[in-house]
Design a protein around this motif. Sequence first.
Motif, PDB file in Angstrom:
ATOM      1  N   ALA A   1      -4.231   4.238 -10.485  1.00 25.02           N
ATOM      2  CA  ALA A   1      -5.277   3.950  -9.493  1.00 25.02           C
ATOM      3  C   ALA A   1      -5.175   2.531  -8.963  1.00 25.02           C
ATOM      4  O   ALA A   1      -5.378   2.281  -7.769  1.00 25.02           O
ATOM      5  N   ALA A   2      -4.834   1.576  -9.833  1.00 23.68           N
ATOM      6  CA  ALA A   2      -4.807   0.172  -9.417  1.00 23.68           C
ATOM      7  C   ALA A   2      -3.689  -0.118  -8.425  1.00 23.68           C
ATOM      8  O   ALA A   2      -3.732  -1.137  -7.732  1.00 23.68           O
TER       9      ALA A   2
ATOM     10  N   PRO B   1      -5.809  -4.532   2.919  1.00 27.31           N
ATOM     11  CA  PRO B   1      -5.635  -5.886   3.464  1.00 27.31           C
ATOM     12  C   PRO B   1      -5.119  -6.862   2.414  1.00 27.31           C
ATOM     13  O   PRO B   1      -5.334  -6.679   1.204  1.00 27.31           O
ATOM     14  N   ARG B   2      -4.448  -7.888   2.878  1.00 28.89           N
ATOM     15  CA  ARG B   2      -3.849  -8.858   1.966  1.00 28.89           C
ATOM     16  C   ARG B   2      -4.895  -9.515   1.069  1.00 28.89           C
ATOM     17  O   ARG B   2      -4.620  -9.814  -0.106  1.00 28.89           O
ATOM     18  N   TRP B   3      -6.083  -9.725   1.576  1.00 26.88           N
ATOM     19  CA  TRP B   3      -7.101 -10.400   0.771  1.00 26.88           C
ATOM     20  C   TRP B   3      -7.700  -9.504  -0.307  1.00 26.88           C
ATOM     21  O   TRP B   3      -8.547  -9.961  -1.083  1.00 26.88           O
ATOM     22  N   LEU B   4      -7.306  -8.231  -0.353  1.00 29.21           N
ATOM     23  CA  LEU B   4      -7.733  -7.335  -1.431  1.00 29.21           C
ATOM     24  C   LEU B   4      -6.606  -7.002  -2.402  1.00 29.21           C
ATOM     25  O   LEU B   4      -6.819  -6.272  -3.364  1.00 29.21           O
ATOM     26  N   SER B   5      -5.409  -7.538  -2.178  1.00 30.64           N
ATOM     27  CA  SER B   5      -4.257  -7.265  -3.050  1.00 30.64           C
ATOM     28  C   SER B   5      -4.133  -8.412  -4.043  1.00 30.64           C
ATOM     29  O   SER B   5      -3.579  -9.472  -3.734  1.00 30.64           O
ATOM     30  N   PHE B   6      -4.652  -8.183  -5.245  1.00 33.26           N
ATOM     31  CA  PHE B   6      -4.690  -9.248  -6.240  1.00 33.26           C
ATOM     32  C   PHE B   6      -3.580  -9.129  -7.285  1.00 33.26           C
ATOM     33  O   PHE B   6      -3.188 -10.121  -7.874  1.00 33.26           O
ATOM     34  N   LYS B   7      -3.083  -7.922  -7.519  1.00 32.70           N
ATOM     35  CA  LYS B   7      -2.154  -7.700  -8.627  1.00 32.70           C
ATOM     36  C   LYS B   7      -0.801  -7.173  -8.136  1.00 32.70           C
ATOM     37  O   LYS B   7      -0.716  -6.485  -7.114  1.00 32.70           O
TER      38      LYS B   7
END
Length: 513
Positions: free
Chosen positions: A480-481, A491-497
Amino acid sequence: MTKPIQEPIDDKRQQEYDGVPLAADIHENIEMILRDLGGSDDVVIREITSDRYTEPAAAIAYIDGMSDAAIINTYIFDVLNRSLPHIEADRDKHEAERRTLAENLLSGIGSIHVVSDTGELYQFMLSGEAIIFLAGSDHAYRADIRQWKGREVTESTNQTSIRGPRESFTETLRINTSLVRRKIKDPRLWLETITIGSITKTNVTMMYLNGIAKPSVIDEARSRLKAIDIDGVLEGGYIEEQIEDSKYSIFPTVFNTELPDSVAAQLLEGKVAILVDGTPNVLLVPTQFVSFVQSSEDYYQRALYSSLLRLLRFVSGFISLLLPSLYIAITTFHRDMLPTSLLISLAAQREGVPFPAFIEAVAMEITFEILREAGLRMPRAIGQAVSVVGTLVIGQAAVEAGIVSAAMVIVVSVTAISTFTVPAYSMSIPVRMLRFAFMGLAASFGLFGIIMGFFTLLLHLCSLRSFGEPYMAPLSPFIAAEQQDALIRLPRWLSFKRPSSTQKGNRNRQRKR
């Protein structure tokens, strides 16, 4: 110097070079080089004489066209002529002076190393380096002054980009590594070079980000490369066939690209890049199925646009795989699924066609594949025009002659156009192959055959692995992650991992705001 004529070297003798020490006599080393290389015209031997030596004081051996003759003439000879008169003729006394001479050469050239055996001598000399012999020394020095003509960095003709870098890899290994280093300026970007090919001695470089790439993947890639025992490597495809997991599957389990930005992006995700000297395509492992549908341009546009285009590619993939078989199945077995008006129209078109829908589709698909292949092999100035005009003329003529129906021409045309939406050419080939298998199933069993074939295909894809990692991840197994960059792109600002399936260690891409 007269070139001795000797018999060619066999493979057994070639293997005996490794570990054979050089002679202390310059003449003996020069005669060995001329003998083993058959007195080839491009082998250049230049000797430097001195009154203090009965034999040549020094000699330089290099391959014309691969080494920089200007540096040899204007710099190496100058240093040798200035330094040799100060070196004692007694070979037991001038080892320190030899080291000083090597340091003087190193200060100007930048790369001087000791060569101690015959195997190393031929490996570096035939790679474009100059070999320097000094009187009384049982070892030589190699100067890295390689220079040969190569293709400049240009825009890729196979993987086009509307927004993004235009540069692509070339056939020169060191240029390719520098293109990646320009994008990733981090000391954790490590390179390991392995020589593969008993005859070609091709340099193959493994590139990865230490601390981000999985150690197990790095070790597996290294062991598979070292296990290759072949006489020559001329292109990355030689390596790909040797290291892929499922050797009998039609689906590629090694990704290849000629775009430096694509390689840099996947290195940041923990993958390992394999660069082969002499080829502009870089291999990336491990890889997943979704990587073949993704494009580097997806990350240069807004996430909404990229997600819609990526979904369009998936839909186009299904169309190119299943549209002809669905047409065959419905018109042959399931006519009641069609509206009455459409059924009457199709029946009117097929009234004078002498062949069943399956034969129509196979004939048209084979014709289009022939035209596509001809367009690729013909000169670029006329290849595209011939393929387009040939398709239009043959299709129109076939309809007017009553050999195929107009609907079949439309189906085959839409199918062919949909194939071109897949960014990776290596994935479009399996789709084209499977298209014929699904048409056969549709002609034999109708929709039931298509469904069973599709489930069999899914089972096969889910069973594949790439360097130990699931081929269908993150869809199967479902993670899921990692759905943030699978079927769609957040969006790029939601891609943390970073993806957990291809990397280990620091998974953080950015801090949460």
